[in-house]
Structures are given as C-alpha cells and as structure tokens.
Design a protein around this motif. Structure first.
Motif, short mmCIF file in Angstrom:
data_model
loop_
_atom_site.label_atom_id
_atom_site.label_comp_id
_atom_site.label_asym_id
_atom_site.label_seq_id
_atom_site.Cartn_x
_atom_site.Cartn_y
_atom_site.Cartn_z
N ASP A 153 -9.42 24.93 31.52
CA ASP A 153 -9.48 25.65 32.80
C ASP A 153 -8.09 25.85 33.38
OD1 ASP A 153 -12.23 25.94 32.76
OD2 ASP A 153 -12.62 24.16 33.99
N ASP A 154 -7.28 24.81 33.29
CA ASP A 154 -5.91 24.91 33.81
C ASP A 154 -5.11 25.97 33.05
OD1 ASP A 154 -3.80 23.30 35.60
OD2 ASP A 154 -2.84 23.77 33.68
N ALA A 155 -5.39 26.11 31.75
CA ALA A 155 -4.65 27.04 30.91
C ALA A 155 -4.95 28.50 31.22
CB ALA A 155 -4.93 26.76 29.44
N LEU A 156 -5.94 28.77 32.05
CA LEU A 156 -6.30 30.15 32.36
C LEU A 156 -5.21 30.87 33.14
CD1 LEU A 156 -10.10 29.80 33.20
CD2 LEU A 156 -9.08 31.12 31.34
N HIS A 157 -4.21 30.14 33.64
CA HIS A 157 -3.11 30.80 34.34
C HIS A 157 -2.23 31.60 33.36
CE1 HIS A 157 -0.68 27.61 32.56
NE2 HIS A 157 0.38 28.33 32.88
N ALA A 158 -2.34 31.27 32.06
CA ALA A 158 -1.43 31.85 31.06
C ALA A 158 -1.92 33.21 30.58
CB ALA A 158 -1.30 30.91 29.88
N LEU A 202 -11.16 30.31 21.90
CA LEU A 202 -11.56 31.67 21.56
C LEU A 202 -12.41 32.31 22.67
CD1 LEU A 202 -12.32 31.17 17.78
CD2 LEU A 202 -10.58 32.68 18.74
N LYS A 203 -13.11 31.48 23.42
CA LYS A 203 -13.92 32.01 24.52
C LYS A 203 -13.06 32.56 25.64
CE LYS A 203 -17.76 28.87 23.51
NZ LYS A 203 -18.62 27.75 24.01
N LEU A 204 -11.80 32.16 25.69
CA LEU A 204 -10.91 32.64 26.74
C LEU A 204 -10.50 34.09 26.51
CD1 LEU A 204 -8.67 29.47 27.25
CD2 LEU A 204 -10.85 30.06 28.30
N LYS A 205 -10.74 34.61 25.30
CA LYS A 205 -10.49 36.03 25.04
C LYS A 205 -11.37 36.90 25.95
CE LYS A 205 -10.18 37.50 20.82
NZ LYS A 205 -10.48 37.72 19.37
N LEU A 206 -12.56 36.39 26.29
CA LEU A 206 -13.47 37.14 27.15
C LEU A 206 -12.92 37.28 28.56
CD1 LEU A 206 -16.85 35.53 26.00
CD2 LEU A 206 -15.88 37.72 25.28
N LYS A 207 -11.96 36.45 28.90
CA LYS A 207 -11.35 36.49 30.23
C LYS A 207 -10.00 37.20 30.19
CE LYS A 207 -13.81 32.30 31.59
NZ LYS A 207 -13.75 30.95 32.21
N GLY A 208 -9.80 38.01 29.15
CA GLY A 208 -8.62 38.85 29.08
C GLY A 208 -7.38 38.18 28.54
N LYS A 209 -7.53 37.03 27.90
CA LYS A 209 -6.37 36.33 27.37
C LYS A 209 -6.19 36.63 25.88
CE LYS A 209 -6.23 34.39 31.39
NZ LYS A 209 -5.22 34.80 32.38
#
Length: 362
Positions: free
Chosen positions: A75-80, A101-108
C-alpha cells in the motif's frame, strides 16, 4: 520518476551479495533525479548486521516478515510510478511477485528485476509447475543482473514482453584504491559466501590450489566456511563488512573471482565483486565464463583460469609488478565504461523506450 523497490536489503550486505548492486544503481538513479523507496524485510539478522545507515539517496522501509506487513508495504508503494520486485527477497517472494502485478490495475508500471537470472530460469524450466512461469508474461518489463543474450532469449521464450540485462558495475565513491593493510596481505584472497552451487568450484579454484602451494599465503572471506576443511596456509576471516572490502582488494597480490555453476552456464554474468576489485585496482584472477571479454581484456585487464591448476600456474609466475600493471588497467577500464552512472543512463534509456507514455517524466 518515483520508484518503489522490493528487495532483500539495501542497508545490510550480511548474507546479501546483491547489496552493492542495489546501492550502486539506486544511488546513480537518485543522482539523475529519481526518487527511490526501498522495501526490505527484517529477516536473516540483516538489520542487526547493518553496514550503512539509512542513506539520503533512498527512503528505507523495513517491514516485519508477516503477510499483514507485506500488504502494508505494498500500500505504501502506491506512491511510486514504477514498482520493482527483485528476486530473492527471502520472505514472501511468491506473495510479492503475485501481488505487485495487481498494482498494474492502478496505473503503475511493474517490473521484475532478477538479480539471479540463471538460478531463476533453471528453477522455472526444471521444476514442474513452478508458479513464477505463469507470471513472467504479466510483467511490463524484466530486468536482469546479467546473463546477456542467453538469459534474454530464455526469458522471451517464457513470454516476457521485454528483457534487458543491467550489469553489475562500480560505484567509485565506495570502492576505490586505499593503502594496503597488513591483516589482509596475502598471495591470493577470495571473498564469497558458501553456497551449494559454488562450493565445488571453490574447492577446485581456491582450496585445492592453497593445498598444493604451501609456501603461499591465502585469505578466505565470507559466511559459512568455518567447518570446511582447509590447509593451514589459509586464513579464514569470516564475514567481511563492506567498509573493509577496499582494503581486502588492495592488500593481496591478487584476488580471485569464482562464479556459481548457474552463472557459468549462462555466461555474461560478472559478479559484483569483480567490479569492486577492479575499482580498487586489484589484480583479478577469474574462472572462465563466456563473455569475460565484454567487460575486461584477458591477460591485460584480468587473468583467466580454466581450472585450479591454471590458477596455481598464474599465481606462481605472477610478480608484484605485473599484478600492479593488470590492476591499474582494470581500474582504468571500469572507470571509463562500467560505473553505475553508465548503468543508470542505460536504464533511463530502456524506460523511455518501453514506457513511452511516461517518457516526458523520465
């Protein structure tokens, strides 16, 4: 750009051979204007054996090795803008490799950075049902610690959309020539932790050589060798902290590089310590692996041995004067072509090419 790295440790080299690599590339990225957060677990006594304080060129996030803490770190890494999962974190690797890999859905953008590609590829190819095989095509990019075209081709055959090696290099601010120290003086020194896929090569290229050259003095550094039979002319000094690496490289007549089996198999995999030693102006003797001449010119900048007998032959004829000439040539080459600044420039180019939508921000 803002980066989040999930890795073994940035602040401790204890049982962590990738520390120098991480430090070099991340510091160079910071100097090019990037912001980096490094996420590492409190595991394997690394936090108790730190060899640097939290640096000013990266934010350190230490988490406890529990699933709950892993998800907090994610969650903290979502700033990147770009989130990187490196291989060999040591705890919850499978969980991290799936969840990032799920963070790709949040535009990362999500990258897998393999700091031991030969071992990873052997595991994926020869272990039936390995979970990581299905994940490879899902990453935006695969970066590797080394391996050259054999590793790039192997990853692409497994479905990687793109794969690039970012080789080890030198950070001249941390690894450089220093005066010799009597405690590290020897004819030959080898520094490396005891690992199953390197032990036989250490026996051949170092321990057996020492046994057949009783008139020479040898130094062995690294974790795990305390109960290994060795001749009396070997001084086993155990773990060597990073702050002592320069003196260890500068004081012996020569230093030895011994590759792991998997790295020899794929080639183009110079160890971090090769560049450390070259940066200190050390005369390096290395076991043979395909691709050596990509980095150093054999006989002029590095000495190459195909077996233990050849190590002994090289050592028996090596004069202090010749060792110094070879070491200085290696230092000149590494400063000209193989610093982490060179690697960071290369990395920026790759990111611009692969992530064109973020080109303006890189």
């Amino acid at each position: 750009m803002k980066f989040a790295f999930f890795g073994s440790s940035l602040v401790s080299a204890y049982w962590n051979g990738a520390a120098t690599y991480y430090r070099g590339i991340i510091r160079a990225m910071h100097e090019r204007g990037h912001q980096i957060a490094f996420y590492e677990p409190d595991a394997y006594d690394r936090q108790k054996n730190r060899d640097i304080e939290d640096p000013d060129w990266a934010r350190i996030y230490v988490y406890q090795p529990t699933e709950e803490e892993v998800f907090k770190a994610l969650d903290d890494a979502l700033h990147a803008d770009i989130i990187i999962k490196t291989s060999g974190v040591g705890v919850f690797d499978e969980l991290l490799e799936k969840e990032v890999l799920k963070l790709k859905l949040k535009g990362k953008h999500v990258i897998f950075w393999d700091v031991d590609a030969p071992a990873t590829l052997d595991r994926v190819n020869y272990s039936e049902g390995d979970y990581f095989k299905a994940l490879i095509p899902q990453y935006d990019l695969i970066l590797t610690y080394g391996g050259g075209n054999p590793v790039v081709s192997a990853y692409k055959e497994l479905g990687a959309r793109a794969c690039y090696p970012i080789y080890n290099a030198l950070d001249p601010s941390t690894h450089h020539p220093v005066p010799k120290e009597a405690r590290f003086e020897a004819d030959l020194a080898f520094l490396g932790n005891r690992l199953p896929d390197r032990e036989k090569r250490v026996e051949e290229f170092f321990l057996n050589v020492a046994a057949q050259m009783p008139g020479c003095h040898f130094i062995l550094g690294g974790n795990g060798w305390h109960d290994k039979p060795m001749s009396s002319n070997i001084n086993y000094i155990g773990h060597v902290f990073t702050k002592d690496h320069n003196a260890l490289n500068c004081s012996p007549k020569a230093v030895l590089n011994i590759s792991r089996d998997s790295m020899v198999k794929y080639g183009f995999s110079p160890a971090t310590r090769v560049f450390e030693a070259a940066g200190a102006g050390a005369c390096i003797i290395t076991d043979y692996w395909v691709g050596i001449d990509t980095f150093f010119e054999p006989e002029k900048e590095i000495l190459v041995a195909n077996n233990g007998d050849e190590v002994a032959q090289i050592l028996s004829s090596l004069t202090e004067e010749k060792a110094k000439v070879i070491g200085q040539a290696a230092l000149k080459k590494v400063l000209a072509k193989h610093t982490y600044t060179h690697r960071a420039i290369e990395l920026d180019g790759i990111l611009q090419q692969e992530f064109s939508t973020t080109k303006e921000a890189i």
